[in-house]
Design an enzyme around this catalytic site. Structure first.
Site, PDB file in Angstrom:
ATOM      1  N   TYR A 141     -12.090  -1.518  -0.285  1.00 13.66           N
ATOM      2  CA  TYR A 141     -11.669  -2.917  -0.303  1.00 13.66           C
ATOM      3  C   TYR A 141     -12.458  -3.787   0.669  1.00 13.66           C
ATOM      4  O   TYR A 141     -12.550  -4.991   0.477  1.00 13.66           O
ATOM      5  CB  TYR A 141     -10.176  -3.029   0.062  1.00 13.66           C
ATOM      6  N   LYS A 189     -10.276  13.084  -1.826  1.00 13.45           N
ATOM      7  CA  LYS A 189     -11.211  13.613  -2.828  1.00 13.45           C
ATOM      8  C   LYS A 189     -12.336  14.293  -2.061  1.00 13.45           C
ATOM      9  O   LYS A 189     -13.523  13.962  -2.189  1.00 13.45           O
ATOM     10  CB  LYS A 189     -11.710  12.465  -3.724  1.00 13.45           C
ATOM     11  N   ASP A 221      -7.031  13.381  -8.031  1.00 10.43           N
ATOM     12  CA  ASP A 221      -6.824  13.558  -9.480  1.00 10.43           C
ATOM     13  C   ASP A 221      -5.622  14.468  -9.726  1.00 10.43           C
ATOM     14  O   ASP A 221      -4.775  14.201 -10.590  1.00 10.43           O
ATOM     15  CB  ASP A 221      -8.101  14.064 -10.174  1.00 10.43           C
ATOM     16  N   ASP A 245      -3.320   2.446  -3.737  1.00 12.79           N
ATOM     17  CA  ASP A 245      -3.057   1.342  -4.670  1.00 12.79           C
ATOM     18  C   ASP A 245      -2.750   1.908  -6.047  1.00 12.79           C
ATOM     19  O   ASP A 245      -1.752   1.548  -6.684  1.00 12.79           O
ATOM     20  CB  ASP A 245      -4.293   0.428  -4.724  1.00 12.79           C
ATOM     21  N   ASP A 249       1.283   2.407  -8.162  1.00 11.07           N
ATOM     22  CA  ASP A 249       1.661   1.841  -9.469  1.00 11.07           C
ATOM     23  C   ASP A 249       2.154   2.957 -10.398  1.00 11.07           C
ATOM     24  O   ASP A 249       3.118   2.782 -11.147  1.00 11.07           O
ATOM     25  CB  ASP A 249       0.464   1.137 -10.133  1.00 11.07           C
TER      26      ASP A 249
HETATM   27  C1  IPM Z   1      -1.271  -4.357  -4.249  1.00 12.83           C
HETATM   28  C2  IPM Z   1      -2.116  -5.274  -5.095  1.00 12.83           C
HETATM   29  C3  IPM Z   1      -3.261  -5.807  -4.252  1.00 12.83           C
HETATM   30  C4  IPM Z   1      -4.081  -4.612  -3.789  1.00 12.83           C
HETATM   31  C5  IPM Z   1      -4.154  -6.855  -4.948  1.00 12.83           C
HETATM   32  C6  IPM Z   1      -3.347  -8.006  -5.469  1.00 12.83           C
HETATM   33  C7  IPM Z   1      -5.254  -7.335  -4.051  1.00 12.83           C
HETATM   34  O1  IPM Z   1      -2.549  -4.624  -6.239  1.00 12.83           O
HETATM   35  O2  IPM Z   1      -0.736  -4.825  -3.218  1.00 12.83           O
HETATM   36  O3  IPM Z   1      -1.119  -3.195  -4.600  1.00 12.83           O
HETATM   37  O4  IPM Z   1      -4.937  -4.111  -4.564  1.00 12.83           O
HETATM   38  O5  IPM Z   1      -3.886  -4.164  -2.662  1.00 12.83           O
HETATM   39 MN    MN Z   2      -1.716  -2.634  -6.494  1.00  8.51          MN
END
Ligand code: IPM
Ligand code: MN
Length: 356
Positions: A141, A189, A221, A245, A249
Site C-alpha cells: 500500500y 507467503k 493461499d 485486506d 473480506d
Molecule cells: C479496507 C478498505 C481500504 C483498504 C480501501 C478503501 C483503501 O478496503 O479498509 O479494507 O484497502 O485498506
Molecule cells: Mn478492504
C-alpha cells in the site's frame, strides 16, 4: 465522561451508517451519563467535491482536538480515473498515515442468530470467533517506487517491510493471543516473498518472549482456503497489509455479510474506527445498508479508546436482542425471514436503540 469524537461519514453508504452509529453513541451517552461531543468532517469523494482534496487540511486540523475518529467509508466510481493523489481512497490512506495507526484489528464473530445468513454450513461456522491483526501502514500500500512507466506499458508497486514495522504489529497480536486462547497464526507467503521471510523471522524472534502462546505459520493461499474450510481453527491471525485486506473480506462471508464487520485501527495516539465494508455505491442512498459494522465500530471505540466495558457490553447486548427479535437488514435476510422483518438502515438502528 467527556469525550470528543470526529465523525467522517465519507462516501456511498458511509453517511447512512454513520447516522445510525452516532445515534447509538448518543443513546449510550444518555443511558450511562456521558457527554460525547461529536464534530463532523470531510474525507474521500465527499471532500474532493467540496475542497478538491480527498484529505483536506481542515480534516487534519480537526484531528488535533479529538480523542477518536469514527469513519463511514470512502470510494466513489465517479473519481476512479483521477490521478492517484486525487482518489477518494487516498483520503483514508493519508488519514491512517497521519494518525500513525499501524494495527488494524478486525474481529470476526458468527452471531448464533445469523448462522443461516452465511453461505457456509452451520456446522462449519457455529461458534466462530477470531480476530485479525492486519498491518496497516506498510507493504504494497505504501512501498516505493510505485507508478507507471512513461509509455504507460509497465506498472510497479513495491512491497516493503522493515523489521520494526513487523515487530510492532506482531507484538500486539501476541498480547491479544495471550489474553485469548494462546494461539497465534501468522499468515505470510514465505515460500516466495522476501518480505514474508523477514516477517516470519520477526514472528519467530518475538515468539521467545511469549512462550505460552502457540505459534503457527501459514501461507496465505492456504489460509484463504482454511478460513472457509474450517474457520474454527483460528483465534488470532496476524498478517501484512494486503493479505489482511483480502482475508478479512473473505471472513466477513463466514459471518454472513460484509456489512457485519467492524475494525479498530490503533497506533500510539488517536485511534480510528470504521466498518470493514466499502462505500457500496450500488445501494448508496437507498437506506438499505447494514449498519451493524458501524455500530460494532462504536463499541470497539468505547472499549479500546475509552475503556468503557459496560457501555461496550450494552451495545453487544442490544444488537443481540435486535437479532433475536428477528430484525434484519436486506443483506441478512434469508428465505425464512418474514418480509415485514426486513428493515431499512435507519429503522434497524431505531430498534436497536430501543434496546439500549
Ligand atoms: C479496507 C478498505 C481500504 C483498504 C480501501 C478503501 C483503501 O478496503 O479498509 O479494507 O484497502 O485498506
Ligand atoms: Mn478492504
Amino acid at each position: 465522561m467527556n469525550k470528543r469524537i470526529l465523525v467522517l461519514p465519507g462516501d456511498g453508504i458511509g453517511p447512512e451508517v454513520m447516522t445510525v452509529a452516532t445515534a447509538v453513541l448518543q443513546a449510550i451517552a444518555v443511558r450511562f451519563g456521558h457527554n460525547f461531543i461529536v464534530t463532523q468532517g470531510l474525507i474521500g469523494a465527499a471532500a474532493l467535491a467540496v475542497t478538491g482534496e480527498p484529505l483536506p487540511k481542515q480534516t487534519i486540523a480537526q484531528c488535533q482536538q479529538i480523542e477518536a475518529v469514527l469513519l463511514g467509508a470512502v470510494g466513489d466510481p465517479h473519481y476512479e480515473h483521477n490521478a492517484v493523489s486525487l482518489r477518494p481512497e487516498q483520503g483514508l490512506l493519508g488519514l491512517r498515515q497521519h494518525l500513525g495507526v499501524y494495527a488494524n484489528i478486525r474481529p470476526v464473530q458468527v452471531w448464533p442468530q445469523l448462522q443461516a445468513a452465511s453461505s457456509l454450513k452451520t456446522a462449519v461456522i457455529e461458534g466462530v470467533n477470531f480476530i485479525f491483526f492486519r498491518e496497516l501502514l506498510a507493504g504494497l500500500y505504501f512501498g516505493k517506487p510505485r507508478g507507471r512507466s512513461s509509455d504507460g506499458e509497465t506498472a510497479v508497486d513495491t512491497m516493503r517491510y522493515s523489521k520494526a514495522e513487523v515487530r510492532r504489529i506482531v507484538r500486539l497480536a501476541f498480547q491479544a493471543a495471550q489474553q485469548r486462547s494462546k494461539k497465534l497464526c501468522s499468515v505470510d507467503k514465505a515460500n516466495v516473498l522476501e518480505c514474508s521471510r523477514l516477517w516470519r523471522e520477526v514472528v519467530i524472534e518475538q515468539a521467545k518472549q511469549w512462550p505460552d502462546v502457540a505459534v503457527t505459520h501459514m501461507y496465505v493461499d492456504n489460509a484463504a482456503m482454511q478460513i472457509i474450510r474450517q474457520p474454527k481453527q483460528f483465534d488470532v491471525i496476524v498478517t501484512e497489509n494486503m493479505f489482511g485486506d483480502i482475508l478479512s473480506d473473505e471472513a466477513a462471508q463466514v459471518a454472513g455479510s460484509l456489512g457485519l464487520l467492524a475494525s479498530a485501527s490503533l497506533g500510539d495516539r488517536i485511534a480510528l474506527y470504521e466498518p470493514v465494508h466499502g462505500s457500496a455505491p450500488d445501494i448508496a442512498g437507498h437506506n438499505r445498508a447494514n449498519p451493524i459494522g458501524a455500530i460494532v465500530s462504536v463499541a470497539l471505540m468505547l472499549e479500546y479508546s475509552f475503556g468503557l466495558k459496560a457501555e461496550t457490553a450494552a451495545i453487544h447486548t442490544a444488537l443481540s436482542q435486535t437479532l433475536t427479535a428477528g430484525w434484519r437488514t436486506a443483506d441478512l435476510a434469508t428465505a425464512l425471514t418474514p418480509p415485514d422483518h426486513v428493515l431499512d438502515t435507519s429503522v434497524f438502528g431505531q430498534k436497536l436503540i430501543q434496546y439500549i
